[in-house]
Design an enzyme around this catalytic site. Structure first.
Site, PDB file in Angstrom:
ATOM      1  CE1 TYR A  70     -18.506 -30.709  45.059  1.00 28.07           C
ATOM      2  CE2 TYR A  70     -16.620 -31.171  46.873  1.00 28.07           C
ATOM      3  CZ  TYR A  70     -16.837 -30.642  45.787  1.00 28.07           C
ATOM      4  OH  TYR A  70     -16.914 -31.154  44.300  1.00 28.07           O
ATOM      5  CG  HIS A  79     -17.952 -34.280  35.770  1.00 28.87           C
ATOM      6  ND1 HIS A  79     -17.729 -32.598  35.530  1.00 28.87           N
ATOM      7  CD2 HIS A  79     -17.234 -35.368  35.341  1.00 28.87           C
ATOM      8  CE1 HIS A  79     -16.898 -32.910  34.705  1.00 28.87           C
ATOM      9  NE2 HIS A  79     -16.509 -34.295  34.135  1.00 28.87           N
ATOM     10  CB  CYS A  90     -17.039 -51.093  54.576  1.00 27.30           C
ATOM     11  SG  CYS A  90     -16.668 -49.314  54.190  1.00 27.30           S
ATOM     12  CG  ASN A 149     -24.166 -28.888  35.030  1.00 30.55           C
ATOM     13  OD1 ASN A 149     -23.197 -28.104  34.471  1.00 30.55           O
ATOM     14  ND2 ASN A 149     -25.483 -28.373  34.341  1.00 30.55           N
TER      15      ASN A 149
HETATM   16  P1  NAD Z   1     -17.543 -23.247  33.681  1.00 20.54           P
HETATM   17  O1  NAD Z   1     -17.796 -23.313  34.711  1.00 20.54           O
HETATM   18  O2  NAD Z   1     -15.695 -24.255  33.426  1.00 20.54           O
HETATM   19  O3  NAD Z   1     -18.107 -22.640  32.053  1.00 20.54           O
HETATM   20  C1  NAD Z   1     -19.232 -22.301  31.805  1.00 20.54           C
HETATM   21  C2  NAD Z   1     -19.735 -22.202  30.524  1.00 20.54           C
HETATM   22  O4  NAD Z   1     -20.925 -21.674  30.727  1.00 20.54           O
HETATM   23  C3  NAD Z   1     -19.352 -20.832  30.161  1.00 20.54           C
HETATM   24  O5  NAD Z   1     -18.201 -21.432  28.059  1.00 20.54           O
HETATM   25  C4  NAD Z   1     -19.637 -20.048  30.309  1.00 20.54           C
HETATM   26  O6  NAD Z   1     -19.986 -18.586  28.551  1.00 20.54           O
HETATM   27  C5  NAD Z   1     -20.911 -20.404  30.091  1.00 20.54           C
HETATM   28  N1  NAD Z   1     -21.858 -19.539  30.552  1.00 20.54           N
HETATM   29  C6  NAD Z   1     -22.324 -19.487  31.492  1.00 20.54           C
HETATM   30  N2  NAD Z   1     -23.614 -18.814  31.317  1.00 20.54           N
HETATM   31  C7  NAD Z   1     -24.209 -19.320  30.592  1.00 20.54           C
HETATM   32  C8  NAD Z   1     -25.554 -19.391  30.642  1.00 20.54           C
HETATM   33  N3  NAD Z   1     -27.045 -18.056  31.096  1.00 20.54           N
HETATM   34  N4  NAD Z   1     -26.402 -19.636  28.885  1.00 20.54           N
HETATM   35  C9  NAD Z   1     -25.060 -20.697  28.337  1.00 20.54           C
HETATM   36  N5  NAD Z   1     -24.094 -20.608  28.629  1.00 20.54           N
HETATM   37  C10 NAD Z   1     -23.576 -20.193  30.113  1.00 20.54           C
HETATM   38  O7  NAD Z   1     -18.273 -24.720  33.452  1.00 20.54           O
HETATM   39  P2  NAD Z   1     -18.893 -26.780  32.960  1.00 20.54           P
HETATM   40  O8  NAD Z   1     -17.493 -26.236  31.883  1.00 20.54           O
HETATM   41  O9  NAD Z   1     -19.626 -27.787  33.240  1.00 20.54           O
HETATM   42  O10 NAD Z   1     -17.071 -26.425  33.942  1.00 20.54           O
HETATM   43  C11 NAD Z   1     -16.819 -28.646  33.858  1.00 20.54           C
HETATM   44  C12 NAD Z   1     -17.182 -28.564  35.641  1.00 20.54           C
HETATM   45  O11 NAD Z   1     -18.085 -27.854  36.642  1.00 20.54           O
HETATM   46  C13 NAD Z   1     -18.674 -29.692  35.842  1.00 20.54           C
HETATM   47  O12 NAD Z   1     -17.203 -30.849  36.507  1.00 20.54           O
HETATM   48  C14 NAD Z   1     -19.414 -29.234  37.145  1.00 20.54           C
HETATM   49  O13 NAD Z   1     -19.311 -30.442  37.715  1.00 20.54           O
HETATM   50  C15 NAD Z   1     -18.410 -28.488  36.908  1.00 20.54           C
HETATM   51  N6  NAD Z   1     -19.888 -27.319  37.913  1.00 20.54           N
HETATM   52  C16 NAD Z   1     -21.530 -27.815  37.734  1.00 20.54           C
HETATM   53  C17 NAD Z   1     -22.386 -26.978  38.331  1.00 20.54           C
HETATM   54  C18 NAD Z   1     -23.555 -27.625  37.923  1.00 20.54           C
HETATM   55  O14 NAD Z   1     -24.049 -28.859  38.502  1.00 20.54           O
HETATM   56  N7  NAD Z   1     -24.855 -26.649  37.991  1.00 20.54           N
HETATM   57  C19 NAD Z   1     -22.473 -25.879  38.505  1.00 20.54           C
HETATM   58  C20 NAD Z   1     -20.663 -25.407  38.563  1.00 20.54           C
HETATM   59  C21 NAD Z   1     -19.644 -25.891  38.263  1.00 20.54           C
HETATM   60 ZN    ZN Z   2     -17.712 -48.591  52.108  1.00 24.54          ZN
END
Ligand code: NAD
Ligand code: ZN
Length: 236
Positions: free
Chosen positions: A53, A106, A138, A89
């Protein structure tokens, strides 16, 4: 009043350069989800979790909103009283684009959470020195990233449940950039007769496209003009 909901995932930020979790160039291809994002295992992988992270935070300042984030901000500005924006995200690109009251289902990567007292506090996009720093409230060293891990409760899901409870047939839900693996959006929306739009770069085996009125299989940036037309016709 007709309501407009946005439900977004990693694909929304892909064109900004943030890798998605799954698919080509997905972050998880190099990391085991159960090692760096799981409440049951994170203490055993304490250094790895913080290094992962810290690396995410160190690059966050390099990313900028893309056309799809900006479009969501414009749609919210056009329908301010009716619009709710939810995202899975952990970045802040929607806010950078001008969106307000974004519900982060999230969490946000700039936050840390003390597992001892529950304190949630923001550190920005710097590293957390896991061997030296402590909870400011804490003084416990048991501090994890403030994002929601697997096996962890997600307090903001209350907003998601509320959306489902209050969906009327005149409402619209726009789903952008989510594989449906973590949140089963197509099953959850299946029984509702509101207008449902799906936009993903690729079809996902975890999304039942038949649950949607319109399916736009293309990048989120390319889908903007189509979604714009649908929203304007619906809310005219
Ligand atoms: P995922 O990675 O599982 O799926 C990504 C989806 O986005 C896929 O279905 C894909 O087809 C689609 N995709 C890829 N590029 C695209 C584009 N340019 N335009 C439109 N669609 C596109 O993502 P998810 O379902 O959000 O997964 C859930 C977890 O991923 C969440 O808990 C989230 O916190 C986390 N996550 C967040 C980030 C971020 O904050 N940017 C990045 C990676 C993962
Ligand atoms: Zn604490």
């Amino acid at each position: 009043m007709q309501k407009l909901y946005f439900f977004t995932g990693a694909g929304l930020s892909a064109a900004s350069g943030i890798p998605t979790f799954r698919g080509t160039n997905g972050t998880w291809e190099d990391h085991d989800i159960d090692q760096v994002c799981n409440l049951r295992t994170w203490r055993n992988n304490f250094d790895l979790v913080h290094e992962f992270y810290n690396a995410r935070r160190s690059t966050m300042n390099l990313y900028y909103p893309n056309l799809a984030h900006q479009a969501i901000a414009a749609w919210q500005a056009a329908f301010p009283m009716q619009t709710t924006i939810m995202t899975q995200n952990i970045d802040n690109l929607l806010e950078q684009a001008g969106c307000t009251n974004v519900i982060h289902l999230h969490g946000h990567v700039a936050d840390m959470q003390c597992t001892h007292c529950g304190n949630m506090f923001e550190i920005g996009y710097r590293s957390w020195q896991q061997h030296h720093e402590r909870c400011p409230r804490c003084y416990s060293s048991s501090v994890k990233p403030g994002v929601v891990f697997f096996e962890e409760t997600a307090p903001n899901y209350v907003h998601y449940v509320r959306m489902l409870q209050h969906l009327d047939c005149g409402d619209m839900v726009v789903v952008i950039g989510t594989s449906g693996v973590v949140m089963d959006i197509s099953t959850d929306l299946a029984g509702y007769s509101c207008k449902k739009i799906l936009n993903n770069l690729e079809s996902s085996e975890y999304i039942n496209e038949a649950a949607f009125d319109t399916v736009l299989t293309m990048s989120a940036e390319s889908a903007v003009p189509y979604i714009d037309t649908i929203i304007k016709e619906h809310f005219a």
